[in-house]
Design an enzyme around this catalytic site. Structure first.
Site, PDB file in Angstrom:
ATOM      1  CE  LYS A   1      14.894  24.988 -77.692  1.00 54.48           C
ATOM      2  NZ  LYS A   1      14.787  25.541 -79.051  1.00 54.48           N
TER       3      LYS A   1
ATOM      4  CG  ASP B   1      12.354  22.899 -79.690  1.00 55.81           C
ATOM      5  OD1 ASP B   1      12.903  23.610 -80.537  1.00 55.81           O
ATOM      6  OD2 ASP B   1      12.718  21.721 -79.488  1.00 55.81           O
TER       7      ASP B   1
HETATM    8  P1  NDP Z   1       7.196  18.879 -83.415  1.00 47.14           P
HETATM    9  O1  NDP Z   1       7.054  18.314 -82.061  1.00 47.14           O
HETATM   10  O2  NDP Z   1       6.075  19.635 -84.024  1.00 47.14           O
HETATM   11  O3  NDP Z   1       7.605  17.726 -84.441  1.00 47.14           O
HETATM   12  C1  NDP Z   1       8.745  16.970 -84.243  1.00 47.14           C
HETATM   13  C2  NDP Z   1       8.846  15.939 -85.349  1.00 47.14           C
HETATM   14  O4  NDP Z   1      10.137  15.335 -85.292  1.00 47.14           O
HETATM   15  C3  NDP Z   1       7.834  14.811 -85.216  1.00 47.14           C
HETATM   16  O5  NDP Z   1       7.528  14.321 -86.484  1.00 47.14           O
HETATM   17  C4  NDP Z   1       8.606  13.796 -84.397  1.00 47.14           C
HETATM   18  O6  NDP Z   1       8.149  12.446 -84.539  1.00 47.14           O
HETATM   19  C5  NDP Z   1       9.992  13.943 -84.962  1.00 47.14           C
HETATM   20  N1  NDP Z   1      10.967  13.577 -83.940  1.00 47.14           N
HETATM   21  C6  NDP Z   1      11.156  14.186 -82.754  1.00 47.14           C
HETATM   22  N2  NDP Z   1      12.104  13.567 -82.046  1.00 47.14           N
HETATM   23  C7  NDP Z   1      12.497  12.532 -82.799  1.00 47.14           C
HETATM   24  C8  NDP Z   1      13.446  11.518 -82.605  1.00 47.14           C
HETATM   25  N3  NDP Z   1      14.185  11.451 -81.485  1.00 47.14           N
HETATM   26  N4  NDP Z   1      13.613  10.612 -83.603  1.00 47.14           N
HETATM   27  C9  NDP Z   1      12.869  10.691 -84.749  1.00 47.14           C
HETATM   28  N5  NDP Z   1      11.946  11.629 -84.974  1.00 47.14           N
HETATM   29  C10 NDP Z   1      11.768  12.536 -84.019  1.00 47.14           C
HETATM   30  O7  NDP Z   1       8.516  19.784 -83.352  1.00 47.14           O
HETATM   31  P2  NDP Z   1       8.992  20.949 -84.349  1.00 47.14           P
HETATM   32  O8  NDP Z   1       8.556  20.669 -85.736  1.00 47.14           O
HETATM   33  O9  NDP Z   1       8.645  22.235 -83.721  1.00 47.14           O
HETATM   34  O10 NDP Z   1      10.587  20.809 -84.232  1.00 47.14           O
HETATM   35  C11 NDP Z   1      11.357  20.032 -85.140  1.00 47.14           C
HETATM   36  C12 NDP Z   1      12.801  20.483 -85.101  1.00 47.14           C
HETATM   37  O11 NDP Z   1      12.887  21.865 -85.461  1.00 47.14           O
HETATM   38  C13 NDP Z   1      13.486  20.390 -83.729  1.00 47.14           C
HETATM   39  O12 NDP Z   1      14.862  20.113 -83.919  1.00 47.14           O
HETATM   40  C14 NDP Z   1      13.343  21.806 -83.178  1.00 47.14           C
HETATM   41  O13 NDP Z   1      14.334  22.094 -82.204  1.00 47.14           O
HETATM   42  C15 NDP Z   1      13.568  22.604 -84.453  1.00 47.14           C
HETATM   43  N6  NDP Z   1      13.072  23.974 -84.460  1.00 47.14           N
HETATM   44  C16 NDP Z   1      11.772  24.275 -84.168  1.00 47.14           C
HETATM   45  C17 NDP Z   1      11.320  25.570 -84.226  1.00 47.14           C
HETATM   46  C18 NDP Z   1       9.903  25.927 -83.993  1.00 47.14           C
HETATM   47  O14 NDP Z   1       9.562  27.099 -84.145  1.00 47.14           O
HETATM   48  N7  NDP Z   1       9.019  24.996 -83.650  1.00 47.14           N
HETATM   49  C19 NDP Z   1      12.229  26.677 -84.552  1.00 47.14           C
HETATM   50  C20 NDP Z   1      13.567  26.253 -84.917  1.00 47.14           C
HETATM   51  C21 NDP Z   1      13.946  24.950 -84.845  1.00 47.14           C
HETATM   52  P3  NDP Z   1       7.372  11.730 -83.324  1.00 47.14           P
HETATM   53  O15 NDP Z   1       6.019  12.377 -83.312  1.00 47.14           O
HETATM   54  O16 NDP Z   1       7.354  10.298 -83.674  1.00 47.14           O
HETATM   55  O17 NDP Z   1       8.159  12.012 -82.075  1.00 47.14           O
HETATM   56  O1  2IT Z   2      14.842  26.489 -81.836  1.00 47.80           O
HETATM   57  C1  2IT Z   2      14.151  27.532 -81.973  1.00 47.80           C
HETATM   58  O2  2IT Z   2      14.598  28.531 -82.519  1.00 47.80           O
HETATM   59  C2  2IT Z   2      12.765  27.500 -81.488  1.00 47.80           C
HETATM   60  N1  2IT Z   2      12.305  26.465 -81.022  1.00 47.80           N
HETATM   61  C3  2IT Z   2      11.933  28.748 -81.529  1.00 47.80           C
HETATM   62  C4  2IT Z   2      12.247  29.631 -80.359  1.00 47.80           C
HETATM   63  C5  2IT Z   2      11.367  30.846 -80.208  1.00 47.80           C
HETATM   64  O3  2IT Z   2      11.583  31.534 -79.206  1.00 47.80           O
HETATM   65  O4  2IT Z   2      10.510  31.110 -81.042  1.00 47.80           O
END
Ligand code: NDP
Ligand code: 2IT
Length: 446
Positions: free
Chosen positions: A126, A166
């Protein structure tokens, strides 16, 4: 055995001060592994657990860049290469002001077990930065990404370490990062995933985490003869994972009534249909606005500063960030009749919240199983890049669905073997660990 866990954790805390999220992630895994360790004393002799909690390598570097006013800005960049026992380091990059080494170690550690569960050959890593993309122009984001890659490019490669997105890193950022890597390395390779379709990306990768989380919920519900049809769902976040969870839940017959961002939650009792979701996607991915604008547009409730867990639902999908479901939220969910929680985010539930879910015997899918669809589809993007081919939407989606079912089956098998019925937390940790442990044992002291 609990004595072993206690002294192990004491030592870990002493060696990793001020990294509470990392300690939290390790504690859950080590507790789950107690019965495995009992059967395999050779793991103790080889200090396998002591080794597995130390990243193979960690890079921390300076990222200077010029903002639009011509002023110098500087951030800290990181890449934690946690474990390469079963494949190249693989895992996302997070750009958020809260990023620090402890957060990235928790995420990297979780990634090792998650990637093992996907059935694909990927190690775990990461990275990211405390850079805050909010309020920055496209030009500033590009300048930052280029400077970040100026250092990162030395450590990554299609067979070494393959970053992706992420929080705060989506298609736009991956584009800028890829462009700079290509320039520095003079190579067009699959060094990043989440790329655009025209330049080596995979269909369904943007959708994959949200879809996968929903497929995992479907599999959990199936074990109790239930489905998502007619179920009311709460979703938190409104970014990549949340958006495609909403799409798939709706497609499978559920009604999603909430979304959120760091300012608060919207509650739309009529449900977020395809047209409203298109509004959210434009708001968040193009205009980069706040979720409150949804409440203004569709005249629904906005719960300022609140998370959505007080809203009555059958199924909950935390898709925002770590520790966004605390013990009070968990109690409220269970009290309101929630039957299933599928974690789209990484470690969104606190340990106390997880205890509430496990005691209530509701279906609880932990992030490392339930959100593995994103990285699994990254693995499929890597395969397509190696083959220099692109699969159709249907083909990738089918493989993703198959992988989520395989993860569910691995959990079910571990529940049988280790007598931990209904405990997906223990089962996912055990199933993910065994493959890593065997690979590390076979490869000797490296
Ligand atoms: P994005 O940046 O697209 O969206 C994040 C969302 O979560 C936004 O709505 C944001 O609101 C909110 N958020 C982030 N930090 C906070 C906080 N501290 N408090 C409240 N709200 C918060 O990210 P993703 O959708 O990609 O990721 C979301 C989650 O999924 C994370 O935990 C990530 O690690 C996990 N994840 C993502 C993957 C991927 O492929 N993208 C794969 C597996 C897991 P705001 O805009 O106000 O910050
Ligand atoms: O938390 C996760 O699994 C991710 N943000 C996706 C990682 C990836 O390599 O696609």
């Amino acid at each position: 055995m609990s004595e072993f866990v206690q002294s192990f954790m004491q030592n870990l805390k002493a060696k990793n001060p001020s990294q509470p999220e990392f300690i939290q992630a390790v504690q859950e895994v080590i507790e789950s592994l107690a019965p495995v360790i009992e059967r395999h004393p050779e793991y103790i002799e080889c200090k396998l657990l002591e080794r597995i909690v130390i990243p193979e390598r960690t890079m921390i570097f300076r990222v200077p860049w010029l903002d639009d006013a011509g002023k110098v800005q500087v951030n800290t960049g990181y890449r934690v290469e946690f474990n390469s026992a079963i494949g190249p380091f693989k895992g996302g990059l997070r750009f958020h002001p809260t990023v620090n080494l402890g957060i990235l170690k928790f995420l990297g550690f979780e990634q090792v077990f998650k990637n093992s569960l996907t059935t694909l050959p990927m190690g775990g890593g990461k990275g990211g930065s405390d850079f805050d993309p909010k309020g920055k122009s496209d030009n500033e984001v590009m300048k930052f990404c280029q400077s970040f890659m100026n250092e990162l490019f030395r450590y990554i490669g299609p067979d070494t370490d393959v970053p992706a997105g992420d929080i705060g890193v989506g298609g736009r950022e991956i584009g800028f990062l890829f462009g700079q890597y290509k320039k520095l390395a003079n190579e067009f390779t699959g060094v990043l995933t989440g790329k655009g379709l025209a330049w080596g990306g995979s269909l369904i990768r943007p959708e994959a985490t949200g879809y996968g989380t929903t497929y995992f919920a479907r599999e959990m519900l199936k074990t109790r003869g239930e489905s998502l049809k007619g179920k009311v769902a709460t979703v938190s976040g409104s970014g990549n994972v949340a958006q495609y969870a909403v799409q798939k839940i709706t497609e499978l017959g559920g009604k999603v009534v909430t979304l959120s961002d760091s300012d608060g939650s919207i509650y739309d009792s009529k449900g977020i249909d395809a047209e409203k979701l298109a509004f959210v996607m434009n708001l968040k991915n193009v205009k980069r606005g706040r979720i409150k604008e949804y409440a203004d547009k569709y005249s629904c409730e906005f719960l300022a500063g609140k998370r959505p867990w007080g809203v009555k639902c059958d199924v909950a999908f935390p898709c925002a960030t770590q520790n966004e479901v605390d013990v009070n939220d968990a109690n409220a969910l269970v009290k309101n009749g929630c039957k299933c929680v599928s974690e789209g985010a990484n470690m969104p539930s606190t340990p106390e919240a997880v205890d509430v879910f496990l005691k209530a015997k509701i279906l609880f899918g932990p992030g490392k199983a339930a959100n593995a669809g994103g990285v699994a589809t990254s693995g499929l993007e890597m395969s397509q890049n190696s083959l220099r081919l692109s699969w159709t939407r249907e083909e990738v989606d089918q493989r993703l669905d198959g992988i989520m079912c395989a993860i569910h089956t691995q959990c079910a098998n571990a529940m049988d073997e280790y007598k931990c019925k209904d405990n997906y937390v223990m089962a996912a940790n055990i199933a993910g660990f065994k493959k890593i442990a065997d690979a590390m044992m076979a490869q000797g002291l490296v």
